[in-house]
Design a protein around this motif. Structure first.
Motif, PDB file in Angstrom:
ATOM      1  N   LEU A 175      13.758  48.703 -16.607  1.00 15.98           N
ATOM      2  CA  LEU A 175      15.189  49.013 -16.645  1.00 15.98           C
ATOM      3  C   LEU A 175      15.680  49.217 -18.073  1.00 15.98           C
ATOM      4  O   LEU A 175      16.719  49.860 -18.286  1.00 15.98           O
ATOM      5  CB  LEU A 175      15.979  47.899 -15.960  1.00 15.98           C
ATOM      6  N   ASN A 176      14.956  48.702 -19.047  1.00 15.25           N
ATOM      7  CA  ASN A 176      15.308  48.926 -20.460  1.00 15.25           C
ATOM      8  C   ASN A 176      14.863  50.293 -20.965  1.00 15.25           C
ATOM      9  O   ASN A 176      15.260  50.715 -22.047  1.00 15.25           O
ATOM     10  CB  ASN A 176      14.678  47.847 -21.342  1.00 15.25           C
ATOM     11  N   SER A 177      14.025  50.974 -20.182  1.00 11.42           N
ATOM     12  CA  SER A 177      13.490  52.266 -20.624  1.00 11.42           C
ATOM     13  C   SER A 177      14.385  53.412 -20.190  1.00 11.42           C
ATOM     14  O   SER A 177      15.286  53.255 -19.347  1.00 11.42           O
ATOM     15  CB  SER A 177      12.093  52.473 -20.036  1.00 11.42           C
ATOM     16  N   ALA A 178      14.113  54.601 -20.741  1.00  8.01           N
ATOM     17  CA  ALA A 178      14.886  55.784 -20.359  1.00  8.01           C
ATOM     18  C   ALA A 178      14.698  56.104 -18.880  1.00  8.01           C
ATOM     19  O   ALA A 178      15.667  56.426 -18.175  1.00  8.01           O
ATOM     20  CB  ALA A 178      14.463  56.971 -21.227  1.00  8.01           C
ATOM     21  N   ASP A 179      13.467  56.016 -18.390  1.00 15.27           N
ATOM     22  CA  ASP A 179      13.229  56.299 -16.973  1.00 15.27           C
ATOM     23  C   ASP A 179      13.922  55.286 -16.065  1.00 15.27           C
ATOM     24  O   ASP A 179      14.312  55.610 -14.941  1.00 15.27           O
ATOM     25  CB  ASP A 179      11.721  56.289 -16.680  1.00 15.27           C
ATOM     26  N   GLY A 180      14.094  54.085 -16.563  1.00 17.14           N
ATOM     27  CA  GLY A 180      14.721  53.044 -15.765  1.00 17.14           C
ATOM     28  C   GLY A 180      16.192  53.263 -15.512  1.00 17.14           C
ATOM     29  O   GLY A 180      16.786  52.606 -14.638  1.00 17.14           O
ATOM     30  N   GLN A 181      16.807  54.209 -16.229  1.00 19.53           N
ATOM     31  CA  GLN A 181      18.236  54.458 -16.020  1.00 19.53           C
ATOM     32  C   GLN A 181      18.513  55.045 -14.639  1.00 19.53           C
ATOM     33  O   GLN A 181      19.630  54.962 -14.132  1.00 19.53           O
ATOM     34  CB  GLN A 181      18.768  55.381 -17.119  1.00 19.53           C
ATOM     35  N   ARG A 182      17.492  55.624 -14.009  1.00 15.06           N
ATOM     36  CA  ARG A 182      17.693  56.121 -12.637  1.00 15.06           C
ATOM     37  C   ARG A 182      17.999  54.970 -11.697  1.00 15.06           C
ATOM     38  O   ARG A 182      18.832  55.073 -10.794  1.00 15.06           O
ATOM     39  CB  ARG A 182      16.455  56.877 -12.164  1.00 15.06           C
ATOM     40  N   CYS A 183      17.313  53.847 -11.871  1.00 13.48           N
ATOM     41  CA  CYS A 183      17.595  52.671 -11.052  1.00 13.48           C
ATOM     42  C   CYS A 183      18.907  52.019 -11.467  1.00 13.48           C
ATOM     43  O   CYS A 183      19.654  51.522 -10.612  1.00 13.48           O
ATOM     44  CB  CYS A 183      16.458  51.663 -11.163  1.00 13.48           C
ATOM     45  N   MET A 184      19.193  52.019 -12.765  1.00 10.84           N
ATOM     46  CA  MET A 184      20.425  51.388 -13.233  1.00 10.84           C
ATOM     47  C   MET A 184      21.665  52.100 -12.692  1.00 10.84           C
ATOM     48  O   MET A 184      22.671  51.459 -12.391  1.00 10.84           O
ATOM     49  CB  MET A 184      20.460  51.377 -14.763  1.00 10.84           C
ATOM     50  N   THR A 185      21.610  53.402 -12.566  1.00  6.38           N
ATOM     51  CA  THR A 185      22.794  54.149 -12.119  1.00  6.38           C
ATOM     52  C   THR A 185      22.809  54.432 -10.623  1.00  6.38           C
ATOM     53  O   THR A 185      23.873  54.656 -10.050  1.00  6.38           O
ATOM     54  CB  THR A 185      22.906  55.486 -12.872  1.00  6.38           C
ATOM     55  N   GLY A 186      21.646  54.415  -9.985  1.00  3.26           N
ATOM     56  CA  GLY A 186      21.596  54.752  -8.563  1.00  3.26           C
ATOM     57  C   GLY A 186      21.156  53.622  -7.664  1.00  3.26           C
ATOM     58  O   GLY A 186      21.162  53.755  -6.439  1.00  3.26           O
ATOM     59  N   GLY A 187      20.780  52.491  -8.264  1.00  7.41           N
ATOM     60  CA  GLY A 187      20.317  51.365  -7.481  1.00  7.41           C
ATOM     61  C   GLY A 187      18.797  51.313  -7.427  1.00  7.41           C
ATOM     62  O   GLY A 187      18.102  52.293  -7.697  1.00  7.41           O
ATOM     63  N   CYS A 188      18.284  50.161  -7.059  1.00  5.47           N
ATOM     64  CA  CYS A 188      16.846  49.928  -6.974  1.00  5.47           C
ATOM     65  C   CYS A 188      16.171  50.975  -6.100  1.00  5.47           C
ATOM     66  O   CYS A 188      16.569  51.206  -4.950  1.00  5.47           O
ATOM     67  CB  CYS A 188      16.614  48.538  -6.401  1.00  5.47           C
ATOM     68  N   HIS A 210      26.009  46.402  -9.200  1.00  3.31           N
ATOM     69  CA  HIS A 210      25.096  45.300  -8.922  1.00  3.31           C
ATOM     70  C   HIS A 210      23.912  45.298  -9.895  1.00  3.31           C
ATOM     71  O   HIS A 210      23.422  44.223 -10.298  1.00  3.31           O
ATOM     72  CB  HIS A 210      24.604  45.371  -7.480  1.00  3.31           C
ATOM     73  N   MET A 211      23.445  46.476 -10.282  1.00  2.00           N
ATOM     74  CA  MET A 211      22.345  46.524 -11.243  1.00  2.00           C
ATOM     75  C   MET A 211      22.776  45.960 -12.588  1.00  2.00           C
ATOM     76  O   MET A 211      21.993  45.282 -13.276  1.00  2.00           O
ATOM     77  CB  MET A 211      21.841  47.959 -11.391  1.00  2.00           C
ATOM     78  N   ARG A 212      24.036  46.186 -12.972  1.00  2.00           N
ATOM     79  CA  ARG A 212      24.511  45.621 -14.246  1.00  2.00           C
ATOM     80  C   ARG A 212      24.629  44.098 -14.172  1.00  2.00           C
ATOM     81  O   ARG A 212      24.475  43.404 -15.177  1.00  2.00           O
ATOM     82  CB  ARG A 212      25.877  46.222 -14.607  1.00  2.00           C
ATOM     83  N   GLN A 213      24.904  43.568 -12.981  1.00  2.00           N
ATOM     84  CA  GLN A 213      24.944  42.106 -12.834  1.00  2.00           C
ATOM     85  C   GLN A 213      23.523  41.540 -12.931  1.00  2.00           C
ATOM     86  O   GLN A 213      23.307  40.473 -13.525  1.00  2.00           O
ATOM     87  CB  GLN A 213      25.557  41.723 -11.476  1.00  2.00           C
ATOM     88  N   PHE A 214      22.569  42.268 -12.363  1.00  2.21           N
ATOM     89  CA  PHE A 214      21.179  41.827 -12.387  1.00  2.21           C
ATOM     90  C   PHE A 214      20.558  42.016 -13.773  1.00  2.21           C
ATOM     91  O   PHE A 214      19.763  41.179 -14.227  1.00  2.21           O
ATOM     92  CB  PHE A 214      20.394  42.625 -11.340  1.00  2.21           C
ATOM     93  N   HIS A 215      20.908  43.113 -14.421  1.00  2.00           N
ATOM     94  CA  HIS A 215      20.296  43.468 -15.715  1.00  2.00           C
ATOM     95  C   HIS A 215      21.420  43.852 -16.684  1.00  2.00           C
ATOM     96  O   HIS A 215      21.681  45.030 -16.893  1.00  2.00           O
ATOM     97  CB  HIS A 215      19.314  44.634 -15.521  1.00  2.00           C
ATOM     98  N   PRO A 216      22.104  42.857 -17.258  1.00  3.88           N
ATOM     99  CA  PRO A 216      23.248  43.148 -18.140  1.00  3.88           C
ATOM    100  C   PRO A 216      22.858  43.975 -19.360  1.00  3.88           C
ATOM    101  O   PRO A 216      21.748  43.870 -19.865  1.00  3.88           O
ATOM    102  CB  PRO A 216      23.728  41.750 -18.553  1.00  3.88           C
TER     103      PRO A 216
END
Length: 216
Positions: A175-188, A210-216
């Motif tokens: 989720l810290n990576s560039a590719d991980g932003q797909r999960c951060m913005t669209g959900g797991c 919810h992703m921001r609560q899980f991964h601030p």
């Protein structure tokens, strides 16, 4: 008393909540004085718009959704003569996982997360109503994973969430990576892969919250 569950469902829907299942004392270990427990979760589509318009969302204080849940479900409990019970704010936490499994509408998915007959892997609970009366239980649902191709098992881009377990550090690193932003913005991606999840109507903005609560 099936009409009681119907009234609860109508009251919940007026607040963009849904009855996610109910369970009696003969099916699960419930708190003292509770004979029937009714689990509540987001009603979709519509929950996000209602929550986003709430004072809790707009005041900038911590834990807006938990505070919204307490205000709304406490009010329902007062009207219904029930006890409000929450999956947060108490130690040890109440066993919502086992309670939900006892409803006959929720199961442990191939990736071990809860899967609901309507919400799929977007299953979540905002609280519950505990009643001193025994309420009639609706019929149990057929397990949703039985005839499923189980795309959740292979959906994680980095293999952090599989039937073998959940590698939480690997998930956070992705989720810290560039590719991980797909999960951060669209959900797991795993939750989204569930065929039942895809019919639930949950909006991307809510998943991002919810992703921001899980991964601030």
């Amino acid at each position: 008393m099936p009409q009681v569950l119907g009234r609860i469902a109508d009251m919940a829907q007026a607040q963009a909540l849904a009855v996610m299942g109910s369970v009696g004392r003969d099916q699960a270990d419930l708190p003292d004085g509770v004979q029937t427990l009714v689990l509540l979760g987001p009603h979709e589509p519509g929950f996000w718009q209602v929550f986003k318009g709430s004072p809790e969302y707009m005041d900038g204080a911590p834990d807006p959704m938990d505070r919204w849940s307490r205000r709304v479900i406490d009010a329902m409990a007062r009207q219904l003569g029930a006890r409000a019970i929450y999956p947060f704010g108490v130690q040890p936490p109440y066993p919502f996982f086992s309670w939900s499994l006892a409803t006959g509408r929720v199961w442990s998915s191939p990736v071990r997360f809860l899967v609901h007959d309507v919400a799929g892997l977007w299953a979540s609970f905002r609280g519950a109503l505990g009643f001193a009366d025994i309420l009639d239980q609706p019929p149990r649902s057929e397990p949703v994973c039985d005839d499923c191709a189980r795309p959740c098992a292979t959906a994680c881009p980095v293999g952090a969430l599989t039937p073998q377990g959940y590698d939480v550090p690997a998930c956070h690193a992705f989720l810290n990576s560039a590719d991980g932003q797909r999960c951060m913005t669209g959900g797991c991606a795993v939750r989204a892969a569930c065929p039942v999840s895809q019919t639930f109507g949950r909006v991307r903005a809510q998943s991002a919250f919810h992703m921001r609560q899980f991964h601030p």
